[in-house]
Design a protein around this motif. Structure first.
Motif, short mmCIF file in Angstrom:
data_model
loop_
_atom_site.label_atom_id
_atom_site.label_comp_id
_atom_site.label_asym_id
_atom_site.label_seq_id
_atom_site.Cartn_x
_atom_site.Cartn_y
_atom_site.Cartn_z
N LEU A 273 -64.81 -27.07 16.69
CA LEU A 273 -65.13 -26.59 18.03
C LEU A 273 -63.91 -26.78 18.94
O LEU A 273 -63.19 -27.78 18.83
N ASP A 274 -63.68 -25.84 19.82
CA ASP A 274 -62.52 -25.88 20.70
C ASP A 274 -62.83 -26.33 22.12
O ASP A 274 -61.91 -26.67 22.88
N ARG A 275 -64.11 -26.29 22.50
CA ARG A 275 -64.47 -26.58 23.88
C ARG A 275 -65.69 -27.50 23.92
O ARG A 275 -66.48 -27.54 22.98
N VAL A 276 -65.84 -28.18 25.06
CA VAL A 276 -66.94 -29.12 25.17
C VAL A 276 -67.30 -29.30 26.64
O VAL A 276 -66.46 -29.16 27.53
N VAL A 277 -68.57 -29.60 26.89
CA VAL A 277 -69.07 -29.89 28.24
C VAL A 277 -69.61 -31.31 28.24
O VAL A 277 -70.57 -31.62 27.53
N ILE A 278 -68.98 -32.16 29.05
CA ILE A 278 -69.38 -33.57 29.15
C ILE A 278 -70.34 -33.71 30.32
O ILE A 278 -70.04 -33.32 31.44
N VAL A 279 -71.50 -34.29 30.04
CA VAL A 279 -72.56 -34.47 31.04
C VAL A 279 -72.68 -35.96 31.37
O VAL A 279 -72.77 -36.80 30.47
N THR A 280 -72.70 -36.28 32.63
CA THR A 280 -72.88 -37.68 33.04
C THR A 280 -74.29 -38.14 32.67
O THR A 280 -75.28 -37.55 33.13
N LEU B 105 -63.38 -36.30 20.47
CA LEU B 105 -62.37 -35.39 19.93
C LEU B 105 -62.48 -35.29 18.41
O LEU B 105 -62.35 -34.20 17.84
N ALA B 106 -62.75 -36.42 17.75
CA ALA B 106 -62.95 -36.38 16.30
C ALA B 106 -64.14 -35.50 15.94
O ALA B 106 -64.10 -34.74 14.96
N LEU B 107 -65.21 -35.58 16.71
CA LEU B 107 -66.37 -34.72 16.49
C LEU B 107 -66.00 -33.26 16.66
O LEU B 107 -66.38 -32.41 15.84
N GLN B 108 -65.25 -32.94 17.71
CA GLN B 108 -64.83 -31.56 17.94
C GLN B 108 -64.06 -31.01 16.75
O GLN B 108 -64.31 -29.89 16.30
N HIS B 109 -63.14 -31.79 16.23
CA HIS B 109 -62.35 -31.33 15.09
C HIS B 109 -63.20 -31.17 13.84
O HIS B 109 -63.04 -30.21 13.08
N ALA C 294 -51.92 -36.24 19.90
CA ALA C 294 -53.28 -36.76 19.98
C ALA C 294 -54.22 -35.96 19.10
O ALA C 294 -55.16 -36.50 18.52
N LEU C 295 -53.99 -34.66 18.98
CA LEU C 295 -54.84 -33.85 18.11
C LEU C 295 -54.73 -34.32 16.68
O LEU C 295 -55.72 -34.43 15.96
N ALA C 296 -53.51 -34.61 16.23
CA ALA C 296 -53.33 -35.08 14.87
C ALA C 296 -54.05 -36.40 14.65
O ALA C 296 -54.70 -36.62 13.63
N ALA C 297 -53.99 -37.27 15.66
CA ALA C 297 -54.67 -38.54 15.55
C ALA C 297 -56.18 -38.37 15.56
O ALA C 297 -56.91 -39.11 14.91
N GLY C 298 -56.66 -37.37 16.28
CA GLY C 298 -58.11 -37.17 16.41
C GLY C 298 -58.75 -36.53 15.21
O GLY C 298 -59.97 -36.33 15.19
N GLU C 299 -57.96 -36.21 14.17
CA GLU C 299 -58.52 -35.57 12.99
C GLU C 299 -59.23 -36.56 12.07
O GLU C 299 -59.70 -36.19 11.00
#
Length: 326
Positions: free
Chosen positions: A87-94, A79-83, A23-28
């Motif tokens: 960035l390695d980490r993220v906080v998702i807010v409702t 995930l594409a944005l993270q790559h 999935a990481l490869a796909a998210g690039e």
């Protein structure tokens, strides 16, 4: 041969976490909101502390009482944005469009995996201990108290909402994420300073950049940050300023916060940049296009606001690690 997007879709269909190698490869794939390169080295473990995910509304319906309808931006896009931003980490807010339904956020946490993602939930008066425990097990580390929603600008009503939220949290090691304006924060300063849980203010604590660091109420925020009694997200610069794309009038606010206490600051993109501002003739059920924001430029602004690398690394890596329990 499968395309990257097809590979990721297959991983999702099989219930695999997006942090799996396939999935990481796909998210690039390119992230369309990253239009400019980031000029500084982003350390491993860096975290975007404020994003939302908006998956297919056929699976995760919007709240009937929402004020706007955002475009779809699923975990794949996050995930594409993270790559793209390294960035390695993220906080998702409702976001407010789901009311107190955290299902979309929880799905994002599941798909991105516990190594990468944490969440902030929105709860209601009827949210009981069992549900709160389930949220904690899924990766939720705080609850959002939105005092900007539905015209709630009265400090007395806000004080009651904060007290209720603290009572619901109980002994869980969570924080309160507060979205409010300075005119509300100022009168609540004594209560905020005495809360038994950490307090995190969204989006420069609602300060307006054009008014500068001396605007009423911002000094109260600085005092709380200086005393270690509150955190502030350096996020949503475009909410504080109209001077795109570099928002130069936000820099004095950021520098004042860094001078007060860099150990109580985190950074967030506010991706996917929903435009919740009411527009004449636009109904809440009409699609509200996202704001045209360059996320690469947003992250790069942090280097201008915080030129000292050690402080910048603390804001991106160490502070989120402590606050969100990575």
């Amino acid at each position: 041969m499968l395309s990257r997007r097809q590979t990721l879709a297959l991983a999702l269909a099989n219930g695999l976490a997006l942090t799996d190698r396939t999935a990481l490869a796909a998210g690039e794939a390119a992230a369309p909101t990253v239009k400019s390169p980031v000029s500084f080295a982003v350390l491993p473990g860096a975290c975007d502390c404020h994003v939302h995910v908006i998956p297919d509304p056929a699976r995760f319906p919007f709240w009937a009482g929402r004020g706007y309808t955002p475009p779809v931006d699923p975990p794949e896009s996050l995930l594409a944005l993270q790559h793209a931003l390294k960035l390695d980490r993220v906080v998702i807010v409702t976001p407010s469009v789901y009311g107190t339904d955290n299902a979309a956020t929880l799905d994002g946490l599941r798909l991105l995996g516990s190594r990468r993602a944490r969440g902030v939930a929105v709860i209601g008066p009827g949210t009981g201990p069992a549900e709160l425990d389930a949220l904690a097990a899924a990766g939720i580390r705080g609850i959002r108290v939105n005092l900007e929603q539905a015209g709630v600008f009265d400090p007395a009503a806000s004080a009651k909402a904060l007290a209720s939220a603290v009572q619901q949290i109980g002994q869980r090691p969570w924080h309160l994420q507060v979205y409010a304006r300075l005119s509300v924060i100022g009168p609540l300063k004594p209560q905020l300073a005495a809360l038994p849980v950490p307090v995190v203010f969204d989006h420069f604590a609602g300060a307006q950049a054009a008014l500068g660091p001396d605007q009423p109420g911002f000094g109260d925020v600085l005092d709380l940050v200086r005393g270690g009694q509150a955190w502030v997200k350096l996020s949503g610069a475009y909410r504080a300023s109209t001077r795109a794309p570099d928002y130069p009038d936000v820099a004095p606010l950021a520098r004042a916060l860094v001078a007060a206490n860099p150990e109580r600051l985190v950074w967030g993109s506010d991706w996917p940049h929903p435009d919740s501002t009411p527009k004449p003739g636009r109904k809440p059920t009409d699609l509200a296009p996202a704001q045209d924001i360059d996320d690469g430029r947003l992250l790069d602004l942090l280097a201008a606001w915080v030129p000292e690398r050690a402080a910048r690394d603390r804001i991106l890596v160490e502070n989120p690690k402590r606050l969100y329990d990575f």
